[in-house]
Write a protein that holds these residues in place. Structure first.
Motif, PDB file in Angstrom:
ATOM      1  N   THR A 146       0.814  -1.208   0.000  1.00  0.00           N
ATOM      2  CA  THR A 146       0.000   0.000   0.000  1.00  0.00           C
ATOM      3  C   THR A 146       0.853   1.266   0.000  1.00  0.00           C
ATOM      4  O   THR A 146       0.340   2.368   0.133  1.00  0.00           O
ATOM      5  N   PHE A 153      -0.118   3.812  -4.588  1.00  0.00           N
ATOM      6  CA  PHE A 153      -1.545   3.668  -4.886  1.00  0.00           C
ATOM      7  C   PHE A 153      -1.777   3.224  -6.332  1.00  0.00           C
ATOM      8  O   PHE A 153      -2.905   3.166  -6.789  1.00  0.00           O
ATOM      9  N   GLY A 156       1.971   6.301   1.267  1.00  0.00           N
ATOM     10  CA  GLY A 156       0.714   5.578   1.166  1.00  0.00           C
ATOM     11  C   GLY A 156       0.483   4.727   2.402  1.00  0.00           C
ATOM     12  O   GLY A 156       1.380   3.976   2.794  1.00  0.00           O
ATOM     13  N   ASP A 157      -0.675   4.889   3.019  1.00  0.00           N
ATOM     14  CA  ASP A 157      -1.153   4.065   4.135  1.00  0.00           C
ATOM     15  C   ASP A 157      -0.569   4.510   5.468  1.00  0.00           C
ATOM     16  O   ASP A 157       0.635   4.365   5.720  1.00  0.00           O
ATOM     17  N   ASN A 203       1.716   2.252   7.364  1.00  0.00           N
ATOM     18  CA  ASN A 203       3.000   1.911   6.755  1.00  0.00           C
ATOM     19  C   ASN A 203       4.128   2.318   7.711  1.00  0.00           C
ATOM     20  O   ASN A 203       4.875   3.269   7.478  1.00  0.00           O
ATOM     21  N   TRP A 224      -8.191   4.122  -2.560  1.00  0.00           N
ATOM     22  CA  TRP A 224      -8.926   2.862  -2.442  1.00  0.00           C
ATOM     23  C   TRP A 224      -8.099   1.773  -3.106  1.00  0.00           C
ATOM     24  O   TRP A 224      -7.845   1.806  -4.307  1.00  0.00           O
ATOM     25  N   LYS A 225      -7.608   0.836  -2.296  1.00  0.00           N
ATOM     26  CA  LYS A 225      -6.797  -0.256  -2.813  1.00  0.00           C
ATOM     27  C   LYS A 225      -7.006  -1.462  -1.917  1.00  0.00           C
ATOM     28  O   LYS A 225      -7.117  -1.313  -0.697  1.00  0.00           O
ATOM     29  N   PHE A 226      -7.013  -2.640  -2.491  1.00  0.00           N
ATOM     30  CA  PHE A 226      -7.220  -3.895  -1.758  1.00  0.00           C
ATOM     31  C   PHE A 226      -8.534  -3.865  -0.966  1.00  0.00           C
ATOM     32  O   PHE A 226      -8.600  -4.323   0.176  1.00  0.00           O
ATOM     33  N   LEU A 267      -7.487   3.993   2.192  1.00  0.00           N
ATOM     34  CA  LEU A 267      -6.142   4.211   2.706  1.00  0.00           C
ATOM     35  C   LEU A 267      -5.856   5.704   2.844  1.00  0.00           C
ATOM     36  O   LEU A 267      -6.270   6.506   2.008  1.00  0.00           O
TER      37      LEU A 267
END
Length: 173
Positions: A27, A30, A122-123, A126, A149-151, A155
Motif C-alpha cells: 500500500t 496507490f 501511502g497508508d 506503513n 482505495w486499494k485492496f 487508505l
C-alpha cells in the motif's frame, strides 16, 4: 556490504520487478497495475532529465532497492521542493539499508538545489516508511484520510517533510 549508486538503464528490469511487487502486494504506492519496463524507463528518464537523483541499492550484484525524487508539483514555483520515492525488496527490509538509501537520496537532492524533501506515504499503517523517514529527521505535517482505495479498503496518505540545506532561510541560487 551493499552499495548505493546511480541507476543505470540495465537496472530497469530489476527496478520494474521490484516496483511491480509493491504495486501488487503493498500500500506504499496507490498504483494498482504494475507499470511496464518501458513506463519505468520513461519515468527514470524524466527524473534524470531534470537533474534529479535516481539511485539503486545493490548487494552481491542484485538490485535490492531504488530511490529517486521528482518535483513535488510541475509548476515552476515548486522547483525547490521534491517528493521522494523509495522501494526495497522484501528481503532487504529491516537491515538499515532503506535508511542509508534515503539518506543518500536526500544528500544528492540537496546537492542539486532541492530545499524541501517531501514524503507522500501511502497508508498511515506503513510503519516502515514512516519510521525510516522519521529516523532521518522528516516531520509529519499531515494526514489525508481515506483518499485512496486499494485492496478493497480506504487508505490514508501521510505527509512528511524535511528541510535540506539552507531551507527557506535564503533565496535559492
Amino acid at each position: 556490504m551493499p552499495i548505493i549508486r546511480p541507476s543505470h538503464e540495465a537496472d530497469l528490469v530489476a527496478i520494474t520487478a521490484l516496483y511491480g511487487h509493491h504495486v501488487l502486494h503493498g500500500t506504499g504506492t496507490f498504483e494498482v497495475d504494475p507499470p511496464s519496463e518501458t513506463d519505468m524507463a520513461s519515468r527514470r528518464t524524466d527524473v534524470l532529465a531534470k537533474g534529479l537523483p535516481y539511485l539503486v541499492l545493490e548487494h552481491a550484484g542484485q538490485v535490492l532497492g531504488f530511490a529517486y525524487c521528482n518535483w513535488f508539483k510541475p509548476r515552476p514555483a515548486y522547483r525547490f521542493s521534491a517528493e521522494d520515492s523509495i522501494y526495497l525488496a522484501p528481503e532487504a527490509k529491516g537491515q538499515g539499508w532503506g535508511r542509508a538509501l534515503l539518506a543518500e537520496l536526500a544528500a544528492q537532492a540537496e546537492r542539486v538545489g532541492v530545499r524541501k524533501l517531501i514524503a507522500v506515504i501511502g497508508d498511515s499503517a506503513n510503519a516502515g516508511s514512516i519510521g525510516v523517514h522519521r529516523s532521518l529527521g522528516f516531520q509529519q505535517v499531515g494526514v489525508l484520510g481515506a483518499c485512496g482505495w486499494k485492496f478493497n479498503r480506504w487508505l490514508d496518505i501521510v505527509l512528511m517533510e524535511k528541510t535540506l540545506g539552507a531551507g527557506c532561510s535564503s533565496a535559492p541560487e
